[in-house]
Write a protein that holds these residues in place. Structure first.
Motif, PDB file in Angstrom:
ATOM      1  N   GLU A   1      -7.271  -1.266   5.431  1.00 24.37           N
ATOM      2  CA  GLU A   1      -7.902  -2.357   4.684  1.00 24.37           C
ATOM      3  C   GLU A   1      -6.913  -3.176   3.845  1.00 24.37           C
ATOM      4  OE1 GLU A   1      -8.575   1.398   2.175  1.00 24.37           O
ATOM      5  OE2 GLU A   1      -8.697   0.887   4.301  1.00 24.37           O
ATOM      6  N   LEU A   2      -5.685  -2.666   3.649  1.00 22.83           N
ATOM      7  CA  LEU A   2      -4.694  -3.406   2.866  1.00 22.83           C
ATOM      8  C   LEU A   2      -3.612  -4.067   3.719  1.00 22.83           C
ATOM      9  CD1 LEU A   2      -4.199  -1.059  -0.219  1.00 22.83           C
ATOM     10  CD2 LEU A   2      -5.600  -3.111  -0.034  1.00 22.83           C
TER      11      LEU A   2
ATOM     12  N   GLY B   1      20.162  10.890  -6.815  1.00 26.44           N
ATOM     13  CA  GLY B   1      19.739   9.773  -5.997  1.00 26.44           C
ATOM     14  C   GLY B   1      19.061  10.269  -4.734  1.00 26.44           C
ATOM     15  N   PRO B   2      18.675   9.340  -3.887  1.00 21.67           N
ATOM     16  CA  PRO B   2      17.926   9.722  -2.690  1.00 21.67           C
ATOM     17  C   PRO B   2      18.815  10.384  -1.634  1.00 21.67           C
ATOM     18  CG  PRO B   2      18.365   7.369  -2.675  1.00 21.67           C
ATOM     19  CD  PRO B   2      18.891   7.899  -3.981  1.00 21.67           C
ATOM     20  N   SER B   3      18.275  11.416  -0.995  1.00 18.52           N
ATOM     21  CA  SER B   3      18.983  12.008   0.137  1.00 18.52           C
ATOM     22  C   SER B   3      18.566  11.311   1.425  1.00 18.52           C
ATOM     23  CB  SER B   3      18.691  13.502   0.236  1.00 18.52           C
ATOM     24  OG  SER B   3      17.316  13.723   0.504  1.00 18.52           O
ATOM     25  N   ARG B   4      17.402  10.645   1.364  1.00 17.87           N
ATOM     26  CA  ARG B   4      16.871   9.936   2.531  1.00 17.87           C
ATOM     27  C   ARG B   4      15.753   9.025   2.062  1.00 17.87           C
ATOM     28  NH1 ARG B   4      12.013  12.622   3.955  1.00 17.87           N
ATOM     29  NH2 ARG B   4      11.799  14.538   2.771  1.00 17.87           N
ATOM     30  N   PRO B   5      15.433   8.003   2.841  1.00 17.84           N
ATOM     31  CA  PRO B   5      14.284   7.154   2.484  1.00 17.84           C
ATOM     32  C   PRO B   5      12.978   7.879   2.795  1.00 17.84           C
ATOM     33  CG  PRO B   5      15.268   6.390   4.529  1.00 17.84           C
ATOM     34  CD  PRO B   5      16.131   7.509   4.027  1.00 17.84           C
ATOM     35  N   LEU B   6      11.958   7.570   2.011  1.00 18.08           N
ATOM     36  CA  LEU B   6      10.619   8.100   2.232  1.00 18.08           C
ATOM     37  C   LEU B   6       9.710   6.931   2.579  1.00 18.08           C
ATOM     38  CD1 LEU B   6      10.402  10.487  -0.867  1.00 18.08           C
ATOM     39  CD2 LEU B   6      11.061  11.067   1.479  1.00 18.08           C
ATOM     40  N   ARG B   7       8.887   7.099   3.600  1.00 20.39           N
ATOM     41  CA  ARG B   7       8.000   6.020   4.035  1.00 20.39           C
ATOM     42  C   ARG B   7       6.541   6.379   3.839  1.00 20.39           C
ATOM     43  NH1 ARG B   7      10.301   3.998   9.913  1.00 20.39           N
ATOM     44  NH2 ARG B   7      12.063   2.808   9.075  1.00 20.39           N
TER      45      ARG B   7
ATOM     46  N   LYS C   1       3.301  -9.170   5.120  1.00 21.25           N
ATOM     47  CA  LYS C   1       4.555  -9.057   5.869  1.00 21.25           C
ATOM     48  C   LYS C   1       4.975  -7.626   6.196  1.00 21.25           C
ATOM     49  CE  LYS C   1       7.361 -11.445   3.211  1.00 21.25           C
ATOM     50  NZ  LYS C   1       8.334 -12.367   2.634  1.00 21.25           N
ATOM     51  N   TYR C   2       4.301  -6.618   5.574  1.00 25.92           N
ATOM     52  CA  TYR C   2       4.768  -5.239   5.728  1.00 25.92           C
ATOM     53  C   TYR C   2       3.618  -4.280   6.040  1.00 25.92           C
ATOM     54  CZ  TYR C   2       8.760  -7.268   3.328  1.00 25.92           C
ATOM     55  OH  TYR C   2       9.812  -8.069   2.967  1.00 25.92           O
ATOM     56  N   ARG C   3       3.944  -3.191   6.694  1.00 24.84           N
ATOM     57  CA  ARG C   3       2.968  -2.148   7.023  1.00 24.84           C
ATOM     58  C   ARG C   3       2.911  -1.049   5.964  1.00 24.84           C
ATOM     59  NH1 ARG C   3       5.472   0.995  12.139  1.00 24.84           N
ATOM     60  NH2 ARG C   3       3.750   2.406  11.738  1.00 24.84           N
TER      61      ARG C   3
ATOM     62  N   ARG D   1      -0.095  -3.599  13.253  1.00 25.43           N
ATOM     63  CA  ARG D   1       0.570  -2.792  12.230  1.00 25.43           C
ATOM     64  C   ARG D   1       1.943  -2.331  12.722  1.00 25.43           C
ATOM     65  NH1 ARG D   1      -0.712   0.946   8.215  1.00 25.43           N
ATOM     66  NH2 ARG D   1      -2.942   0.709   8.473  1.00 25.43           N
ATOM     67  N   GLU D   2       2.002  -1.863  13.958  1.00 19.30           N
ATOM     68  CA  GLU D   2       3.243  -1.318  14.507  1.00 19.30           C
ATOM     69  C   GLU D   2       4.355  -2.363  14.604  1.00 19.30           C
ATOM     70  OE1 GLU D   2       0.153  -0.665  15.806  1.00 19.30           O
ATOM     71  OE2 GLU D   2       0.141   1.292  14.820  1.00 19.30           O
ATOM     72  N   ASP D   3       3.989  -3.632  14.662  1.00 19.08           N
ATOM     73  CA  ASP D   3       4.985  -4.703  14.736  1.00 19.08           C
ATOM     74  C   ASP D   3       5.549  -5.078  13.362  1.00 19.08           C
ATOM     75  OD1 ASP D   3       4.650  -4.935  17.507  1.00 19.08           O
ATOM     76  OD2 ASP D   3       3.006  -6.373  17.267  1.00 19.08           O
ATOM     77  N   LEU D   4       4.893  -4.644  12.315  1.00 15.69           N
ATOM     78  CA  LEU D   4       5.329  -4.992  10.965  1.00 15.69           C
ATOM     79  C   LEU D   4       6.403  -4.022  10.475  1.00 15.69           C
ATOM     80  CD1 LEU D   4       1.860  -5.716   9.318  1.00 15.69           C
ATOM     81  CD2 LEU D   4       3.603  -7.396   9.951  1.00 15.69           C
ATOM     82  N   PRO D   5       7.384  -4.517   9.719  1.00 21.86           N
ATOM     83  CA  PRO D   5       8.415  -3.641   9.155  1.00 21.86           C
ATOM     84  C   PRO D   5       7.925  -2.964   7.871  1.00 21.86           C
ATOM     85  CG  PRO D   5       8.854  -5.898   8.530  1.00 21.86           C
ATOM     86  CD  PRO D   5       7.634  -5.931   9.433  1.00 21.86           C
ATOM     87  N   TYR D   6       8.732  -2.048   7.371  1.00 27.69           N
ATOM     88  CA  TYR D   6       8.494  -1.429   6.063  1.00 27.69           C
ATOM     89  C   TYR D   6       9.216  -2.248   5.000  1.00 27.69           C
ATOM     90  CZ  TYR D   6       6.508   2.696   8.247  1.00 27.69           C
ATOM     91  OH  TYR D   6       5.703   3.548   8.959  1.00 27.69           O
ATOM     92  N   ARG D   7       8.592  -2.370   3.860  1.00 21.81           N
ATOM     93  CA  ARG D   7       9.202  -3.091   2.736  1.00 21.81           C
ATOM     94  C   ARG D   7      10.213  -2.167   2.058  1.00 21.81           C
ATOM     95  NH1 ARG D   7       7.233  -3.607  -3.088  1.00 21.81           N
ATOM     96  NH2 ARG D   7       8.143  -5.541  -3.855  1.00 21.81           N
ATOM     97  N   PRO D   8      11.476  -2.607   1.910  1.00 21.99           N
ATOM     98  CA  PRO D   8      12.449  -1.781   1.197  1.00 21.99           C
ATOM     99  C   PRO D   8      12.100  -1.716  -0.289  1.00 21.99           C
ATOM    100  CG  PRO D   8      13.503  -3.700   2.230  1.00 21.99           C
ATOM    101  CD  PRO D   8      12.036  -3.831   2.428  1.00 21.99           C
TER     102      PRO D   8
END
Length: 159
Positions: A86-87, A74-80, A95-97, A3-10
């Motif tokens: 299980e997903l 608009g956004p002041s910062r991204p939210l993750r 491809k994403y975490r 999981r830690e190696d996967l990026p976040y999907r924009p």
């Protein structure tokens, strides 16, 4: 791959509010999120402007074009958020975490008849409604609740 190696999907999201200050939510068709409601959101294409992506998603998912929206904030910062275990590896072709989301707030200038859930093929939602903003965290799939609470906090003074 862990999981830690996967990026976040924009991702770009849009909180659409009507004149009464209620927020648009659609009920997801996706079987992993069936029965839950969410605001329009979706992936950002490589090189795509954040605002353009949010407006594109709004148009694709509910048929509301930029001529029916007054952009408020608009956004002041991204939210993750992270997907539950299980997903991970199953959604978005593994491809994403999770997602890194950029949220926009806009006032709906159109009529309810302007909302078209069939605008996207295949449709993302099978039903829609306007809700009190405070209800959003209860309606969203549990792993996205903290993000929706942050979006509410971010836009509270503008709604």
């Amino acid at each position: 791959m862990s999981r830690e190696d996967l990026p976040y999907r924009p991702c770009a999201g849009f909180m659409l509010v009507n004149a009464a200050g209620h927020v648009f939510v659609g009920q997801r068709i996706d079987p992993t999120a069936h029965g839950y409601w969410q605001m329009p959101q979706g992936g950002i294409d490589p090189g795509e402007d954040l605002r353009a992506a949010a407006l594109r998603e709004l148009h694709e998912e509910i048929g509301v074009g930029p001529d029916k929206v007054e952009l408020i904030a608009g956004p002041s910062r991204p939210l993750r958020y992270d997907l539950p275990d299980e997903l991970v590896g199953k959604v978005w072709k593994g491809k994403y975490r999770g997602q890194e989301q950029y949220w926009f707030l806009g006032r709906f200038l159109g009529e309810n008849a302007d909302i078209d859930l069939e605008a996207h093929d295949p449709p993302e939602f099978n039903a829609w409604r306007w809700v009190e903003p405070a209800l959003l965290p209860e309606l969203i799939i549990p792993f996205k609740r903290a993000t929706y609470e942050e979006v509410l906090q971010e836009f509270r003074d503008f709604i």
